[in-house]
Design a protein around this motif. Structure first.
Motif, short mmCIF file in Angstrom:
data_model
loop_
_atom_site.label_atom_id
_atom_site.label_comp_id
_atom_site.label_asym_id
_atom_site.label_seq_id
_atom_site.Cartn_x
_atom_site.Cartn_y
_atom_site.Cartn_z
N ALA A 14 0.86 -1.19 0.00
CA ALA A 14 0.00 0.00 0.00
C ALA A 14 0.89 1.24 0.00
O ALA A 14 1.10 1.88 1.02
CB ALA A 14 -0.92 -0.01 1.21
N GLU A 15 1.43 1.56 -1.15
CA GLU A 15 2.37 2.66 -1.27
C GLU A 15 1.68 3.84 -1.91
O GLU A 15 1.43 3.86 -3.12
CB GLU A 15 3.57 2.23 -2.11
CG GLU A 15 4.34 1.04 -1.53
CD GLU A 15 5.36 0.49 -2.52
OE1 GLU A 15 4.98 0.34 -3.70
OE2 GLU A 15 6.50 0.25 -2.12
N ALA A 16 1.39 4.86 -1.11
CA ALA A 16 0.66 6.02 -1.64
C ALA A 16 1.47 6.72 -2.73
O ALA A 16 0.91 7.09 -3.77
CB ALA A 16 0.34 6.99 -0.50
N ASP A 17 2.77 6.89 -2.52
CA ASP A 17 3.59 7.59 -3.50
C ASP A 17 3.61 6.85 -4.84
O ASP A 17 3.51 7.46 -5.91
CB ASP A 17 5.02 7.75 -2.99
CG ASP A 17 5.11 8.75 -1.83
OD1 ASP A 17 4.15 9.51 -1.64
OD2 ASP A 17 6.14 8.74 -1.13
N ALA A 18 3.74 5.52 -4.78
CA ALA A 18 3.77 4.73 -6.01
C ALA A 18 2.42 4.80 -6.72
O ALA A 18 2.36 4.88 -7.95
CB ALA A 18 4.13 3.28 -5.70
N ALA A 19 1.34 4.75 -5.94
CA ALA A 19 0.01 4.82 -6.53
C ALA A 19 -0.20 6.15 -7.24
O ALA A 19 -0.70 6.21 -8.38
CB ALA A 19 -1.05 4.61 -5.46
N ILE A 20 0.17 7.23 -6.57
CA ILE A 20 -0.01 8.55 -7.17
C ILE A 20 0.84 8.69 -8.42
O ILE A 20 0.41 9.25 -9.43
CB ILE A 20 0.33 9.64 -6.14
CG1 ILE A 20 -0.71 9.62 -5.01
CG2 ILE A 20 0.39 11.01 -6.80
CD1 ILE A 20 -0.38 10.52 -3.85
N GLU A 21 2.07 8.16 -8.37
CA GLU A 21 2.94 8.20 -9.55
C GLU A 21 2.31 7.44 -10.71
O GLU A 21 2.36 7.89 -11.86
CB GLU A 21 4.30 7.62 -9.20
CG GLU A 21 5.33 7.73 -10.32
CD GLU A 21 6.69 7.18 -9.93
OE1 GLU A 21 7.56 7.10 -10.81
OE2 GLU A 21 6.88 6.83 -8.74
N ALA A 22 1.69 6.29 -10.42
CA ALA A 22 1.04 5.50 -11.46
C ALA A 22 -0.14 6.26 -12.05
O ALA A 22 -0.36 6.26 -13.27
CB ALA A 22 0.58 4.16 -10.90
N LEU A 23 -0.93 6.91 -11.20
CA LEU A 23 -2.08 7.68 -11.67
C LEU A 23 -1.61 8.84 -12.55
O LEU A 23 -2.23 9.15 -13.57
CB LEU A 23 -2.89 8.20 -10.48
CG LEU A 23 -3.59 7.12 -9.64
CD1 LEU A 23 -4.23 7.76 -8.41
CD2 LEU A 23 -4.63 6.37 -10.45
N ARG A 24 -0.55 9.49 -12.14
CA ARG A 24 -0.03 10.61 -12.95
C ARG A 24 0.52 10.11 -14.29
O ARG A 24 0.51 10.85 -15.28
CB ARG A 24 1.05 11.36 -12.18
CG ARG A 24 0.50 12.14 -10.99
CD ARG A 24 1.53 13.12 -10.44
NE ARG A 24 1.00 13.86 -9.32
CZ ARG A 24 0.22 14.93 -9.43
NH1 ARG A 24 -0.12 15.36 -10.63
NH2 ARG A 24 -0.23 15.56 -8.36
N ALA A 25 0.99 8.88 -14.33
CA ALA A 25 1.48 8.30 -15.58
C ALA A 25 0.34 7.94 -16.52
O ALA A 25 0.56 7.70 -17.71
CB ALA A 25 2.33 7.07 -15.30
#
Length: 240
Positions: free
Chosen positions: A101-112
């Motif tokens: 559950a990595e918020a930073d990774a999730a947000i990075e994926a959404l921005r991608a």
């Protein structure tokens, strides 16, 4: 950019084609076996790869509707694979997976360009319901992550965004924040689905975001709409 939704499958009269970008063969095989049966034949896995650099080519080759991408792929990695897929075909919806559950990774994926972020579990069956929601035009996130996005402090300048939009653009933004599907937006606005996708793409550019999830989160932060929040469907809580 505009996003494909489940209505396209109905328009074409065929199943939704999915490619899986993951370097765990048992997980990939499980999805390939489970998705067709659990979706009533609506979803089929048409291609898989354990090479993130091959993801975009795989999507193009199979004319896929959805790509499921593990964020923790070997270099160049899942996030770059998502961006490459979206560049190759902006109509493809991408679901990012992570075992953590990595918020930073999730947000990075959404921005991608990902349409959703889901926890990766040992049981592929647990992914079917949120995956089908994505196919129906929803964006899905773990509930904790969605709440984190909504509770973040409003960055300087965001509050004035709504004032820069036309009344029609604010109305469309509220519909997106409410989690309204492309088909229902088209019905509400009395326009075609193609026009709806073009309007949504234009609005996302005006808001300087890449996905509906980000647009919904931004709407919550600036207090747009009577509920002052986004209704992007959380992966952990399923409302009707």
């Amino acid at each position: 950019m505009s996003e494909i939704d489940g209505a396209l499958a109905a328009e074409r009269g065929g199943p939704v084609d999915v490619v899986v970008v993951d370097d765990h063969p048992l997980f990939t095989r499980g999805l390939g076996l489970l998705l067709p049966g659990l979706s009533g034949g609506r979803v089929r896995v048409v291609g898989t790869t354990d090479d993130a650099s091959a993801a975009a080519a795989l999507v193009r080759r199979h004319h896929a509707d959805v790509a499921i991408v593990d964020l923790h792929m070997p270099p160049p990695g899942g996030t770059r694979a998502i961006a490459a897929i979206r560049r190759a075909d902006p109509m493809v919806r991408v679901v990012a997976l992570s075992g953590l559950a990595e918020a930073d990774a999730a947000i990075e994926a959404l921005r991608a360009g990902a349409a959703g972020f889901l926890p990766k579990t040992a049981d592929p069956e647990s992914l079917v319901r949120p995956l089908l929601a994505v196919l129906d035009g929803w964006s899905v996130l773990p509930e904790a992550l969605l709440r984190q996005l909504l509770e973040e402090a409003t960055p300087t300048g965001e509050q004035g965004i709504a004032d820069q939009l036309t009344a029609d653009e604010r109305r469309l933004w509220r519909l997106i924040a409410d989690g309204t599907s492309t088909v229902d937006i088209a019905t509400t606005l009395h326009v075609s689905e193609r026009t709806t996708k073009r309007l949504v793409a234009h609005l996302l550019r005006r808001l300087d975001v890449t996905t509906r999830v980000e647009a919904a989160a931004l709407a919550g932060r600036v207090g747009l709409g009577k509920d002052s929040g986004a209704r992007a469907r959380p992966a952990g809580g399923w409302a009707g």
